[in-house]
Design a protein around this motif. Structure first.
Motif, mmCIF file in Angstrom:
data_model
loop_
_atom_site.group_PDB
_atom_site.id
_atom_site.type_symbol
_atom_site.label_atom_id
_atom_site.label_comp_id
_atom_site.label_asym_id
_atom_site.label_seq_id
_atom_site.Cartn_x
_atom_site.Cartn_y
_atom_site.Cartn_z
ATOM 1 N N ILE A 13 0.839 -1.207 0.000
ATOM 2 C CA ILE A 13 0.000 0.000 0.000
ATOM 3 C C ILE A 13 0.867 1.248 0.000
ATOM 4 O O ILE A 13 0.588 2.214 -0.720
ATOM 5 N N GLN A 14 1.949 1.233 0.787
ATOM 6 C CA GLN A 14 2.857 2.387 0.846
ATOM 7 C C GLN A 14 3.523 2.625 -0.507
ATOM 8 O O GLN A 14 3.630 3.763 -0.960
ATOM 9 N N ALA A 15 3.957 1.551 -1.176
ATOM 10 C CA ALA A 15 4.584 1.686 -2.495
ATOM 11 C C ALA A 15 3.590 2.270 -3.494
ATOM 12 O O ALA A 15 3.938 3.153 -4.293
ATOM 13 N N GLU A 16 2.342 1.794 -3.444
ATOM 14 C CA GLU A 16 1.307 2.323 -4.338
ATOM 15 C C GLU A 16 1.045 3.794 -4.044
ATOM 16 O O GLU A 16 0.874 4.607 -4.959
ATOM 17 N N LYS A 17 1.041 4.140 -2.769
ATOM 18 C CA LYS A 17 0.814 5.529 -2.366
ATOM 19 C C LYS A 17 1.930 6.426 -2.885
ATOM 20 O O LYS A 17 1.673 7.507 -3.425
ATOM 21 N N GLU A 18 3.178 5.977 -2.730
ATOM 22 C CA GLU A 18 4.315 6.769 -3.208
ATOM 23 C C GLU A 18 4.270 6.943 -4.721
ATOM 24 O O GLU A 18 4.567 8.024 -5.239
ATOM 25 N N GLU A 19 3.907 5.899 -5.437
ATOM 26 C CA GLU A 19 3.783 5.983 -6.894
ATOM 27 C C GLU A 19 2.698 6.983 -7.285
ATOM 28 O O GLU A 19 2.881 7.794 -8.197
ATOM 29 N N LEU A 20 1.579 6.953 -6.592
ATOM 30 C CA LEU A 20 0.496 7.898 -6.877
ATOM 31 C C LEU A 20 0.906 9.333 -6.548
ATOM 32 O O LEU A 20 0.559 10.264 -7.281
ATOM 33 N N GLU A 21 1.656 9.514 -5.466
ATOM 34 C CA GLU A 21 2.128 10.853 -5.114
ATOM 35 C C GLU A 21 3.081 11.389 -6.178
ATOM 36 O O GLU A 21 3.022 12.567 -6.538
ATOM 37 N N LYS A 58 3.102 10.530 -9.405
ATOM 38 C CA LYS A 58 2.288 10.879 -10.565
ATOM 39 C C LYS A 58 1.528 12.179 -10.328
ATOM 40 O O LYS A 58 1.376 13.002 -11.232
ATOM 41 N N ASN A 59 1.066 12.369 -9.103
ATOM 42 C CA ASN A 59 0.333 13.576 -8.760
ATOM 43 C C ASN A 59 1.230 14.808 -8.891
ATOM 44 O O ASN A 59 0.785 15.850 -9.394
ATOM 45 N N GLU A 60 2.484 14.715 -8.468
ATOM 46 C CA GLU A 60 3.424 15.828 -8.608
ATOM 47 C C GLU A 60 3.655 16.162 -10.080
ATOM 48 O O GLU A 60 3.714 17.334 -10.453
ATOM 49 N N GLU A 61 3.801 15.114 -10.912
ATOM 50 C CA GLU A 61 3.975 15.339 -12.349
ATOM 51 C C GLU A 61 2.757 16.046 -12.934
ATOM 52 O O GLU A 61 2.876 16.962 -13.746
#
Length: 165
Positions: free
Chosen positions: A128-136, A138-141
């Motif tokens: 879940i943490q890895a997925e969250k970091e990936e989403l964050e 993408k969100n920054e991009e």
């Protein structure tokens, strides 16, 4: 075959229906069903064994009275409704409908398994943490792109307004 709307609930991890629902589906008086359950409970060798079938409970009726009933497990439904098979025509079909619904709920719970070991929970948390970091990330991009689009839109709007004026 009768069409029943059987309702199973997950109460504190135990799948149950209620005696008042079963009585209504069977078309019998709830007090008669309670008496039958009470007789079964009296035959069990222990409260622990009885609780695998029937759990004492209450509900509030439409006229705001507290009414005694039972939460009935899969084992209880099989025993109770099965006991009506010869006396009540639709009992067999109701028993089948309840057993199918219990199995459907059990399968759904198995597919949404709660971790039983700390290591399982840690692995899920890490995923879940890895997925969250990936989403964050993408969100920054997307935020950078959003700033660019907003700047370009404001600039084009400003230029158009200036030219039009």
């Amino acid at each position: 075959m009768n069409n029943f709307i059987v309702k199973i609930e997950n109460i504190n991890g135990i799948l149950v229906t209620t005696s008042n629902r079963v009585a209504e589906e069977l078309g019998i008086l709830h007090k008669d069903l309670l008496e039958k359950i009470d007789n079964y409970i009296a035959k069990f060798s222990s409260a622990e064994l009885s609780a695998q079938f029937y759990i004492h409970s209450n509900y509030v009726s439409l006229n705001n009275r507290t009414v005694r009933n039972y939460l009935i497990t899969k084992k209880g439904v099989a025993q109770l409704v099965g006991g009506y098979s010869s006396a009540v025509e639709k009992a067999f079909n109701l028993n089948v409908a309840y057993i199918n619904e219990f199995e459907k709920m059990e399968n759904a719970l198995k597919n949404n398994k709660i971790p039983q070991k700390f290591s399982e929970a840690l692995m899920i948390a890490a995923k879940i943490q890895a997925e969250k970091e990936e989403l964050e990330k993408k969100n920054e991009e997307l935020k950078k792109y959003e700033k660019f689009v907003n700047f370009k839109f404001k600039t084009e709007n400003f230029v158009s307004t200036k030219i039009a004026a």
